[in-house]
Design a protein around this motif. Structure first.
Motif, PDB file in Angstrom:
ATOM      1  N   TYR A  84     -77.500 -38.138   1.882  1.00  0.00           N
ATOM      2  CA  TYR A  84     -78.791 -37.800   2.480  1.00  0.00           C
ATOM      3  C   TYR A  84     -78.812 -36.281   2.613  1.00  0.00           C
ATOM      4  CZ  TYR A  84     -78.674 -42.733   3.706  1.00  0.00           C
ATOM      5  OH  TYR A  84     -78.588 -44.102   3.650  1.00  0.00           O
ATOM      6  N   ILE A  85     -79.765 -35.654   1.977  1.00  0.00           N
ATOM      7  CA  ILE A  85     -79.798 -34.191   1.921  1.00  0.00           C
ATOM      8  C   ILE A  85     -81.125 -33.708   2.479  1.00  0.00           C
ATOM      9  CG2 ILE A  85     -79.697 -32.192   0.378  1.00  0.00           C
ATOM     10  CD1 ILE A  85     -78.175 -34.217  -1.587  1.00  0.00           C
ATOM     11  N   ARG A  86     -81.060 -32.765   3.413  1.00  0.00           N
ATOM     12  CA  ARG A  86     -82.245 -32.162   3.997  1.00  0.00           C
ATOM     13  C   ARG A  86     -82.146 -30.665   3.790  1.00  0.00           C
ATOM     14  NH1 ARG A  86     -83.988 -28.266   7.205  1.00  0.00           N
ATOM     15  NH2 ARG A  86     -85.704 -28.704   8.544  1.00  0.00           N
ATOM     16  N   LEU A  87     -83.172 -30.086   3.186  1.00  0.00           N
ATOM     17  CA  LEU A  87     -83.219 -28.650   2.934  1.00  0.00           C
ATOM     18  C   LEU A  87     -84.453 -28.064   3.606  1.00  0.00           C
ATOM     19  CD1 LEU A  87     -82.500 -28.828  -0.899  1.00  0.00           C
ATOM     20  CD2 LEU A  87     -80.844 -28.307   0.899  1.00  0.00           C
ATOM     21  N   GLY A  88     -84.297 -26.923   4.234  1.00  0.00           N
ATOM     22  CA  GLY A  88     -85.430 -26.195   4.788  1.00  0.00           C
ATOM     23  C   GLY A  88     -85.921 -25.209   3.738  1.00  0.00           C
ATOM     24  N   VAL A  89     -86.885 -25.613   2.937  1.00  0.00           N
ATOM     25  CA  VAL A  89     -87.368 -24.801   1.824  1.00  0.00           C
ATOM     26  C   VAL A  89     -88.501 -23.900   2.300  1.00  0.00           C
ATOM     27  CG1 VAL A  89     -88.481 -24.900  -0.446  1.00  0.00           C
ATOM     28  CG2 VAL A  89     -86.709 -26.540   0.135  1.00  0.00           C
ATOM     29  N   GLY A  90     -88.462 -22.661   1.888  1.00  0.00           N
ATOM     30  CA  GLY A  90     -89.527 -21.760   2.292  1.00  0.00           C
ATOM     31  C   GLY A  90     -89.500 -20.456   1.534  1.00  0.00           C
ATOM     32  N   ARG A  91     -90.419 -19.594   1.913  1.00  0.00           N
ATOM     33  CA  ARG A  91     -90.471 -18.251   1.330  1.00  0.00           C
ATOM     34  C   ARG A  91     -91.239 -17.343   2.258  1.00  0.00           C
ATOM     35  NH1 ARG A  91     -95.301 -16.797  -1.831  1.00  0.00           N
ATOM     36  NH2 ARG A  91     -94.054 -15.308  -2.966  1.00  0.00           N
ATOM     37  N   GLU A  92     -90.980 -16.082   2.108  1.00  0.00           N
ATOM     38  CA  GLU A  92     -91.714 -15.048   2.814  1.00  0.00           C
ATOM     39  C   GLU A  92     -91.742 -13.864   1.867  1.00  0.00           C
ATOM     40  OE1 GLU A  92     -91.761 -12.775   7.117  1.00  0.00           O
ATOM     41  OE2 GLU A  92     -90.443 -14.481   6.784  1.00  0.00           O
ATOM     42  N   GLY A  93     -92.902 -13.551   1.360  1.00  0.00           N
ATOM     43  CA  GLY A  93     -92.983 -12.476   0.386  1.00  0.00           C
ATOM     44  C   GLY A  93     -94.388 -12.255  -0.096  1.00  0.00           C
ATOM     45  N   ALA A  94     -94.481 -11.562  -1.205  1.00  0.00           N
ATOM     46  CA  ALA A  94     -95.768 -11.212  -1.793  1.00  0.00           C
ATOM     47  C   ALA A  94     -96.500 -12.455  -2.286  1.00  0.00           C
ATOM     48  CB  ALA A  94     -95.552 -10.236  -2.953  1.00  0.00           C
ATOM     49  N   ALA A  95     -97.762 -12.276  -2.624  1.00  0.00           N
ATOM     50  CA  ALA A  95     -98.549 -13.373  -3.180  1.00  0.00           C
ATOM     51  C   ALA A  95     -97.911 -13.862  -4.473  1.00  0.00           C
ATOM     52  CB  ALA A  95     -99.980 -12.910  -3.431  1.00  0.00           C
ATOM     53  N   GLY A  96     -98.149 -15.103  -4.783  1.00  0.00           N
ATOM     54  CA  GLY A  96     -97.583 -15.717  -5.984  1.00  0.00           C
ATOM     55  C   GLY A  96     -96.910 -17.017  -5.599  1.00  0.00           C
ATOM     56  N   GLU A  97     -96.089 -17.525  -6.486  1.00  0.00           N
ATOM     57  CA  GLU A  97     -95.383 -18.763  -6.196  1.00  0.00           C
ATOM     58  C   GLU A  97     -93.913 -18.609  -6.541  1.00  0.00           C
ATOM     59  OE1 GLU A  97     -97.258 -21.720  -8.692  1.00  0.00           O
ATOM     60  OE2 GLU A  97     -95.719 -21.488 -10.204  1.00  0.00           O
ATOM     61  N   SER A  98     -93.089 -19.323  -5.803  1.00  0.00           N
ATOM     62  CA  SER A  98     -91.655 -19.396  -6.078  1.00  0.00           C
ATOM     63  C   SER A  98     -91.349 -20.794  -6.567  1.00  0.00           C
ATOM     64  CB  SER A  98     -90.842 -19.101  -4.823  1.00  0.00           C
ATOM     65  OG  SER A  98     -91.068 -17.793  -4.382  1.00  0.00           O
ATOM     66  N   GLN A  99     -90.612 -20.881  -7.663  1.00  0.00           N
ATOM     67  CA  GLN A  99     -90.207 -22.173  -8.205  1.00  0.00           C
ATOM     68  C   GLN A  99     -88.720 -22.343  -7.929  1.00  0.00           C
ATOM     69  OE1 GLN A  99     -91.413 -22.584 -12.286  1.00  0.00           O
ATOM     70  NE2 GLN A  99     -93.467 -21.844 -11.864  1.00  0.00           N
ATOM     71  N   LEU A 100     -88.407 -23.302  -7.051  1.00  0.00           N
ATOM     72  CA  LEU A 100     -87.036 -23.544  -6.632  1.00  0.00           C
ATOM     73  C   LEU A 100     -86.548 -24.846  -7.241  1.00  0.00           C
ATOM     74  CD1 LEU A 100     -87.646 -22.743  -2.879  1.00  0.00           C
ATOM     75  CD2 LEU A 100     -86.754 -21.192  -4.620  1.00  0.00           C
ATOM     76  N   TYR A 101     -85.417 -24.801  -7.910  1.00  0.00           N
ATOM     77  CA  TYR A 101     -84.834 -25.992  -8.519  1.00  0.00           C
ATOM     78  C   TYR A 101     -83.531 -26.326  -7.809  1.00  0.00           C
ATOM     79  CZ  TYR A 101     -88.178 -25.960 -12.322  1.00  0.00           C
ATOM     80  OH  TYR A 101     -89.335 -26.020 -13.042  1.00  0.00           O
ATOM     81  N   PHE A 102     -83.285 -27.625  -7.633  1.00  0.00           N
ATOM     82  CA  PHE A 102     -82.090 -28.121  -6.975  1.00  0.00           C
ATOM     83  C   PHE A 102     -81.442 -29.144  -7.899  1.00  0.00           C
ATOM     84  CE2 PHE A 102     -85.319 -27.026  -3.916  1.00  0.00           C
ATOM     85  CZ  PHE A 102     -84.635 -26.208  -3.037  1.00  0.00           C
ATOM     86  N   ARG A 103     -80.114 -29.153  -7.896  1.00  0.00           N
ATOM     87  CA  ARG A 103     -79.406 -30.178  -8.666  1.00  0.00           C
ATOM     88  C   ARG A 103     -78.074 -30.470  -8.007  1.00  0.00           C
ATOM     89  NH1 ARG A 103     -76.914 -27.501 -14.190  1.00  0.00           N
ATOM     90  NH2 ARG A 103     -75.550 -25.976 -13.169  1.00  0.00           N
ATOM     91  N   SER A 104     -77.531 -31.631  -8.330  1.00  0.00           N
ATOM     92  CA  SER A 104     -76.195 -31.990  -7.859  1.00  0.00           C
ATOM     93  C   SER A 104     -75.263 -32.038  -9.059  1.00  0.00           C
ATOM     94  CB  SER A 104     -76.221 -33.342  -7.129  1.00  0.00           C
ATOM     95  OG  SER A 104     -76.672 -34.362  -7.990  1.00  0.00           O
ATOM     96  N   LEU A 105     -73.997 -31.774  -8.789  1.00  0.00           N
ATOM     97  CA  LEU A 105     -72.976 -31.802  -9.830  1.00  0.00           C
ATOM     98  C   LEU A 105     -71.820 -32.684  -9.377  1.00  0.00           C
ATOM     99  CD1 LEU A 105     -73.399 -28.135  -9.683  1.00  0.00           C
ATOM    100  CD2 LEU A 105     -73.285 -29.016 -11.979  1.00  0.00           C
TER     101      LEU A 105
END
Length: 118
Positions: A17-38
């Motif tokens: 069970y994985i919980r991540l606090g995803v966010g951003r603070e910055g200039a206009a635009g979008e951030s693309q965040l990728y997550f994976r397990s190994l």
């Protein structure tokens, strides 16, 4: 492990069970965040994406998965910001001003279920 690697001490089926606090603070635009397990350094299952397009936002993201692991197998989580987007997103901890406990940037809970005979 101190670097975040989980090493399986007993082979069995495990639920993560994985919980991540995803966010951003910055200039206009979008951030693309990728997550994976190994598992043992090899990508397991699939990648997951979170696209964050607000200049200041924090949202909880939850993942659940079940893996059959052998003794000494390793499990790791990775996050990367894709080059197609703004370089300002990531996982963020929350520290409340009202005296509550902090909200971690990442939290992993691992369960192993065993069958008992009566």
């Amino acid at each position: 492990d101190a670097n975040g690697t989980i090493t399986c001490l007993q082979g069995d089926e495990y639920t993560f069970y994985i919980r991540l606090g995803v966010g951003r603070e910055g200039a206009a635009g979008e951030s693309q965040l990728y997550f994976r397990s190994l598992v043992n350094g090899i990508p397991a299952e699939f990648s997951a994406v979170a696209i964050v397009d607000n200049t200041r936002i924090e949202i909880p993201v939850f993942f659940t998965g079940t893996l059959t692991l052998n003794t000494n197998d390793t499990f790791e989580l990775e996050m990367i910001r894709d080059t197609d987007g703004d370089n300002s997103g990531g996982v963020r901890a929350g520290i409340p001003d009202v005296g509550w406990n902090p909200s971690p940037s990442a939290l992993v809970t691992v369960n192993r279920f065993t069958a008992n005979s009566a």
